[in-house]
Structure formats: structure tokens, C-alpha cells
Design an enzyme around this catalytic site. Structure first.
Site, short mmCIF file in Angstrom:
data_model
loop_
_atom_site.label_atom_id
_atom_site.label_comp_id
_atom_site.label_asym_id
_atom_site.label_seq_id
_atom_site.Cartn_x
_atom_site.Cartn_y
_atom_site.Cartn_z
N GLN A 13 0.82 -1.21 0.00
CA GLN A 13 0.00 0.00 0.00
C GLN A 13 0.85 1.26 0.00
OE1 GLN A 13 -3.55 0.03 2.44
NE2 GLN A 13 -3.58 -2.19 2.52
N GLU A 47 -4.82 0.13 5.21
CA GLU A 47 -3.95 0.50 6.32
C GLU A 47 -4.49 1.77 6.97
OE1 GLU A 47 -0.11 -1.73 5.86
OE2 GLU A 47 0.24 0.21 4.90
N ALA A 74 6.63 7.83 10.72
CA ALA A 74 7.49 6.94 11.50
C ALA A 74 8.94 7.27 11.22
CB ALA A 74 7.21 5.49 11.11
N ALA A 75 9.71 7.41 12.28
CA ALA A 75 11.14 7.69 12.10
C ALA A 75 11.76 6.60 11.23
CB ALA A 75 11.83 7.75 13.45
N LEU A 84 14.19 3.90 9.69
CA LEU A 84 15.17 2.95 10.22
C LEU A 84 16.56 3.30 9.68
CD1 LEU A 84 13.05 -0.23 9.57
CD2 LEU A 84 13.98 0.40 11.81
N ASP A 144 -1.83 -9.12 10.49
CA ASP A 144 -0.95 -9.01 9.32
C ASP A 144 0.52 -9.12 9.71
OD1 ASP A 144 -0.31 -8.53 6.65
OD2 ASP A 144 -0.14 -6.38 6.96
N ASP A 158 5.24 -2.08 10.86
CA ASP A 158 4.06 -2.30 10.03
C ASP A 158 2.80 -2.68 10.81
OD1 ASP A 158 2.37 -2.63 7.91
OD2 ASP A 158 3.23 -4.52 7.24
N1 LIG Z 1 10.30 3.23 9.81
C1 LIG Z 1 10.78 2.69 8.70
N2 LIG Z 1 11.86 3.18 8.09
C2 LIG Z 1 12.36 2.62 6.98
N3 LIG Z 1 11.86 1.55 6.39
C3 LIG Z 1 10.77 1.00 6.95
C4 LIG Z 1 10.18 1.53 8.13
N4 LIG Z 1 9.12 0.78 8.46
C5 LIG Z 1 9.06 -0.18 7.52
N5 LIG Z 1 10.04 -0.07 6.62
C6 LIG Z 1 10.31 -0.93 5.48
O1 LIG Z 1 9.36 -0.71 4.50
C7 LIG Z 1 8.83 -1.91 4.03
C8 LIG Z 1 7.33 -1.81 3.87
O2 LIG Z 1 6.77 -1.36 5.08
P1 LIG Z 1 5.39 -1.91 5.61
O3 LIG Z 1 5.53 -3.33 5.98
O4 LIG Z 1 4.88 -0.96 6.63
O5 LIG Z 1 4.53 -1.78 4.29
P2 LIG Z 1 3.38 -2.67 3.76
O6 LIG Z 1 2.82 -2.01 2.55
O7 LIG Z 1 2.43 -2.96 4.85
O8 LIG Z 1 4.13 -3.96 3.34
P3 LIG Z 1 3.47 -5.36 3.15
O9 LIG Z 1 2.26 -5.13 2.32
O10 LIG Z 1 4.54 -6.13 2.47
O11 LIG Z 1 3.15 -5.84 4.51
C9 LIG Z 1 9.21 -2.99 5.02
O12 LIG Z 1 9.79 -4.04 4.33
C10 LIG Z 1 10.20 -2.35 5.94
O13 LIG Z 1 11.46 -2.98 5.79
MN LIG Z 2 1.98 -4.77 5.88
#
Ligand SMILES: Nc1ncnc2c1ncn2[C@@H]1O[C@H](COP(=O)(O)OP(=O)(O)OP(=O)(O)O)[C@@H](O)[C@H]1O
Ligand SMILES: [Mn+2]
Length: 519
Positions: free
Chosen positions: A214, A251, A333-334, A336, A402, A422
């Protein structure tokens, strides 16, 4: 005469108040059940949907038993079902199981003093009890390997042998102080600093984050500060659509904010700091975007600025994110640490769901699944399996289904915490307690003592809902959560405690209940 007039006035005011309360009550009932009397439906874009008000703590258990644990029970002719099949024996140390709490408001508060008593036992007594209840592994893990061993807790700075510069930014400092056992210490001032900066610093640049299903934006601020942005799509009261699977659920930006606060209150400190912020769509998004993202901006028929970005789910004109009229709320979100500062390893979650409309996951069908997991590194030793139990606590409290993968920092090896990332799909169904999220805890019958103590503290002391209300109250987009989600937290804390009690009690077989077998 004068006094009579006052009385009349008082009576009138009283009458009006009662009518107002009744009307509000009817409206709330109407909105909950979507009866249509209020003339406004919460989900206009998806037609009329009925939400079912569900699940007292007890019935949630029964449905879980039926769906997941009964199989284990019926397979108890094989001797491989020790984990959930505790044979009945007499129990001296622990009082008899108390009746399940019902929705009755007058119900006596169950303080779980039996669990408190258990935690007072010394190792030998616990061992004796474990043998008595015929369990292979201890239920509550005190100190030792499952607990957080804080002796030797090196930081990224120490392991990479870099000195923290005096003029380093808050995010740089934060990254370097991340340690083997937690993202930040309990008394961290950097967290507040980071949150303040993400909420107030000017936005320099906005781009789309690749990966993930998303829409997410990477926000650049001055001084290399970066945040991961998730936009608000719905009002706080919007619940998960009943026909949406957990993996197609939208989300929620506020779930990301609330999850950070919850993780911190539970003492895990495994989630990156998140803040809410109100953005100006034109000056802070449209004017800072470029390329492919910029091309997705448009003006809606009602003259609001909208965009949809590019991603797998919900990135099209019919699922656009629109300003109201020109402001947009989101979670920040800060970021990583980058891969060259601290690379991460991605792990498949052993209790991940099937992510398929019809297929079941192995843990849903396998007898004694936990015993299998216990054999496999890194779950066979150290803190990791206990960390999954903590994660189940966090996810159950917010209703997050999830959790397919999780990540750790490579430089800390295996004896380190999993990041809590996430949480956008949490806080979606405040009236439903999804017991299957507790599968790791109920199938393995294990929990860290510190986590149990925290849950007990919130159950008996100032409630978790109160702590969350207070903590979230400081966020720029407060109130972050719809009230029923806060109430759900307290109800769910009690459900977890009951699960642990079941694990500690003889004769308590999570796999069955009289009369439950044929339904
Ligand atoms: N605070 C952050 N800073 C940098 N990268 C991040 C952070 N949070 C998550 N990520 C990275 O971004 C990617 C996607 O984040 P997230 O899981 O929130 O998205 P998503 O769309 O829900 O993904 P999925 O659909 O695969 O579950 C993750 O693989 C993670 O490694
Ligand atoms: Mn996710």
C-alpha cells in the site's frame, strides 16, 4: 411562585437532558448496527455493511478452541500433544479457576492473584508444579535465556566503533544508540525529540517508498531527518470491512501511531517512534513531490486536491487520498537506519497466515505445531520464541492479523529483538477479539514473566486504556483512537491473562471443553 418557576425550569432541563441522552444512545446503537436510522452510513463508498457486536471474553475462547485447538485435542491419542493437552491433576499451589468474566458490569474484578502467587514461587517450586501439570516446558519464563539479559547490551555505535558526533542530528543519534536488546532505553529523551522534529520540521521532499503493497511516502526534512508517511484514508470510526481479508484491509495511519505508544507502554521498545501530523496538501505534498508521484495528483469534483500514488492495492482514482479541503492527516514513523549503518534480516513468521482466500496455514492444521517450532533455530534457544509471544501480545491487543514477516538487525546476531514494524492493519475491529492472533501463546503455553507482570499491572492498576489515552493525548492528531478500541485493550488484557491461567492449571485443556466437540 419564584421557587415553583425554578422547579418547572429544572424539570424542563432534566427532561431535555434525558431526551438528549436517549437520542445519543439510539444514534450510537444505530451507527454500530448500521440500522440506517441516522440516515448516514459509515461506509458510503462500499454500500451498506452490517457489523456484528460480538464476543464476550468467554465466547471468543470457545470459538478459538473450536477452530484451532480442537484438532490437537482429538489427536491426543498420539502422545505428541503435550503442549496444549495438560492432563488433569490436583493442584495445591494454585486456587481453582474462577468463572469466566461475563459482560455483566457488576461482575467481581478477577485480580488473577493465582498468577501473582505463581510468580512468587521459586524455581524448584515452579519445576514441581510444571511436572504436576504435566507440561514439558515452563509456562512463565523468569530471568535466564527467555528473559531480556541486559548484561552486555552493545549499541550500533559500539559494534561499528563509531563515535557519536556532538552535532549529530536526533535521528543519527537515535540510530547509533539502538542496542542489541531494544531500540531505545525506557528513559530516552531522543524519542521525544524525534517525535517533535517529525511533527514540526519543514518538509523538503516527498517521494514514494518502493516495496510493500500500500501507498507509503518517504518524507525528507532538513538535516537528513526522514520519516515513513502513511496517509489517513478513513475517519477513526471506520471498522475493517467484514468482507475484507486481513491482507486486503486498508492500512490505518492512526494504527501506526497507536501501535508505537502501545509497544512502548508494554515495555517492549521494539517499534520506531511515530507521530501524527496535519499536512497542507498543496504546500507540503504537491509542491514537494515529483515524477511518477506528482503525475497522480488531481482535483476532485468537490474541488479537493487528491492523489493516489502507485502501488499494488488501492492506488487508483477510486481510492484516492484527498485533502479536506487542503489538509491531510498522516502518520510519520522515524526512518530505520540505512543498510550501510545497520542491515536487517527478514524472517518468515512461524505463525504467519496463509494469505490465501481458501488455504490454511500449517499452524492451523498441524498437531502440536509449537513443538516443531521449538526445534528450529533460532527458536530452539535464546530469546526469540519469547519475543514472538510478546509480538502476539502486541498484535492481539490491537487486533493486527498481518504479521507475515519480521526483521532483526544483522549486526546483533540471533540473540536480539525483532523489530515491531508495520501496524497499519491494527485497530480495525474494536468489537471483535481475534483469538487466533494468540495462537503462539496458546499453542506453546509460554510467556515472558516481565510481559505477564506488565499485563497484570495494567489489569489491576490504572488500566491500559487509561495509559494509552494519556500517552496518545500528547499526539498532534489526538484523539488518535476511537474510544471502543481503547476499551477493547482492557478486555483483551484479561483474555490473555485467562489464557495463561489455563496454561498453568491442571485439568485445563485448551483443546477441548465439555460439549464443545461436535459443534
Ligand atoms: N520506519 C521505517 N523506516 C524505513 N523503512 C521501513 C520503516 N518501516 C518499515 N520499513 C520498510 O518498508 C517496508 C514496507 O513497510 P510496511 O511493511 O509498513 O509496508 P506494507 O505495505 O504494509 O508492506 P506489506 O504489504 O509487504 O506488509 C518494510 O519491508 C520495511 O522494511
Ligand atoms: Mn503490511
Amino acid at each position: 411562585m419564584f421557587r415553583g418557576g425554578m422547579k418547572l425550569k429544572e424539570r424542563f432541563i432534566l427532561g431535555v437532558s434525558v431526551a438528549a441522552v436517549l437520542f445519543t444512545f439510539l444514534l450510537v446503537v444505530d451507527i454500530q448496527m448500521d440500522l440506517g436510522m441516522s440516515g448516514h452510513h459509515l461506509v458510503p463508498s462500499h454500500g451498506r455493511v452490517k457489523y456484528v457486536q460480538e464476543d464476550a471474553a468467554g465466547s471468543a475462547y470457545n470459538s478459538f478452541r473450536k477452530r484451532f485447538l480442537q484438532k490437537t485435542h482429538s489427536a491426543s491419542s498420539t502422545n505428541a500433544s503435550k503442549e496444549v493437552d495438560a492432563a488433569p491433576h490436583s493442584l495445591k499451589e494454585l486456587p481453582e479457576k474462577k468463572p469466566a468474566p461475563s459482560k455483566e458490569p457488576k461482575e467481581k474484578h478477577d485480580d488473577f492473584s493465582d498468577l501473582m502467587d505463581y510468580m512468587m514461587l521459586d524455581s524448584a517450586e515452579r519445576e514441581k508444579h510444571r511436572v504436576e501439570i504435566d507440561r514439558v516446558h515452563p509456562v512463565i519464563q523468569k530471568s535466564m535465556e527467555g528473559d531480556l539479559v541486559k548484561v552486555g547490551n552493545p549499541t550500533i555505535a559500539q559494534l561499528r566503533k563509531v563515535a557519536v558526533r556532538e552535532n549529530a542530528t536526533a535521528l543519527e543519534k537515535f540510530h547509533l544508540q539502538i542496542s542489541q536488546h531494544e531500540l531505545y532505553p525506557a528513559d530516552s529523551e531522543l524519542v521525544d525529540e524525534l517525535i517533535h522534529e517529525m511533527a514540526t520540521e519543514p518538509i523538503l521532499h516527498v517521494s514514494q517508498k518502493s516495496g510493500g503493497t500500500q501507498l507509503k511516502l518517504v518524507i525528507d526534512y532538513p538535516n537528513h531527518l526522514q520519516a515513513l508517511f502513511k496517509p489517513m484514508r478513513f475517519p477513526r470510526e471506520q471498522q475493517t470491512l467484514p468482507n475484507h481479508f486481513y491482507f486486503t484491509d486498508y492500512e490505518r495511519h492512526n494504527a501506526e501511531i497507536a501501535a508505537f505508544h502501545l509497544d512502548r507502554l508494554l515495555g517492549f521498545r521494539r517499534a520506531m517512534p511515530v507521530t501524527g501530523r496535519l499536512l497542507n496538501m498543496t504546500t507540503e505534498l504537491y509542491q514537494k513531490a515529483e515524477g511518477d508521484l506528482l503525475k497522480t495528483f488531481f482535483v476532485s469534483p468537490s474541488d479537493n486536491l487528491c492523489f493516489h500514488g502507485k502501488c499494488t492495492y488501492y492506488c487508483d482514482t477510486s481510492h484516492a487520498i484527498c485533502g479536506n479541503p487542503d489538509s491531510l492527516e498522516g502518520s510519520f514513523a522515524a526512518f530505520l537506519p540505512s543498510n550501510d549503518v545497520a542491515a536487517r534480516k527478514v524472517w518468515r513468521h512461524p505463525w504467519r497466515r496463509s494469505y490465501h482466500k481458501r488455504r490454511k496455514a500449517q499452524w492451523e492444521t498441524e498437531d502440536n505445531y509449537c513443538a516443531l517450532v521449538r526445534e528450529i533455530p533460532p527458536y530452539d534457544r535464546g530469546r526469540r520464541l519469547y519475543d514472538l509471544m510478546d509480538m502476539a501480545v502486541l498484535d492481539f491487543l490491537m487486533g493486527n492479523m498481518d504479521r507475515h514477516h519480521y526483521e532483526t538487525f544483522r549486526l546483533f546476531g540471533n540473540d536480539t529483538f525483532p523489530l515491531h514494524l508495520d501496524h497499519g492493519r491494527g485497530f480495525g475491529r474494536p468489537f471483535h477479539d481475534e483469538l487466533s492472533i494468540l495462537a503462539p501463546i496458546l499453542q506453546c503455553c509460554m510467556l515472558r514473566q516481565t510481559t505477564l507482570q506488565t499485563l497484570m499491572k495494567f489489569h489491576n492498576g490504572p488500566k491500559l486504556s487509561e495509559a494509552m489515552r494519556e500517552s496518545l493525548g500528547r499526539d498532534p492528531v489526538a484523539p488518535v483512537l476511537w474510544e471502543p478500541h481503547l476499551e477493547a485493550l482492557d478486555r483483551r488484557v484479561e483474555i490473555i491473562l485467562r489464557g495463561i491461567r489455563d496454561c498453568l492449571q491442571k485439568g485445563e485443556d485448551l483443546g477441548s471443553e465439555p460439549g464443545d466437540e461436535d459443534t
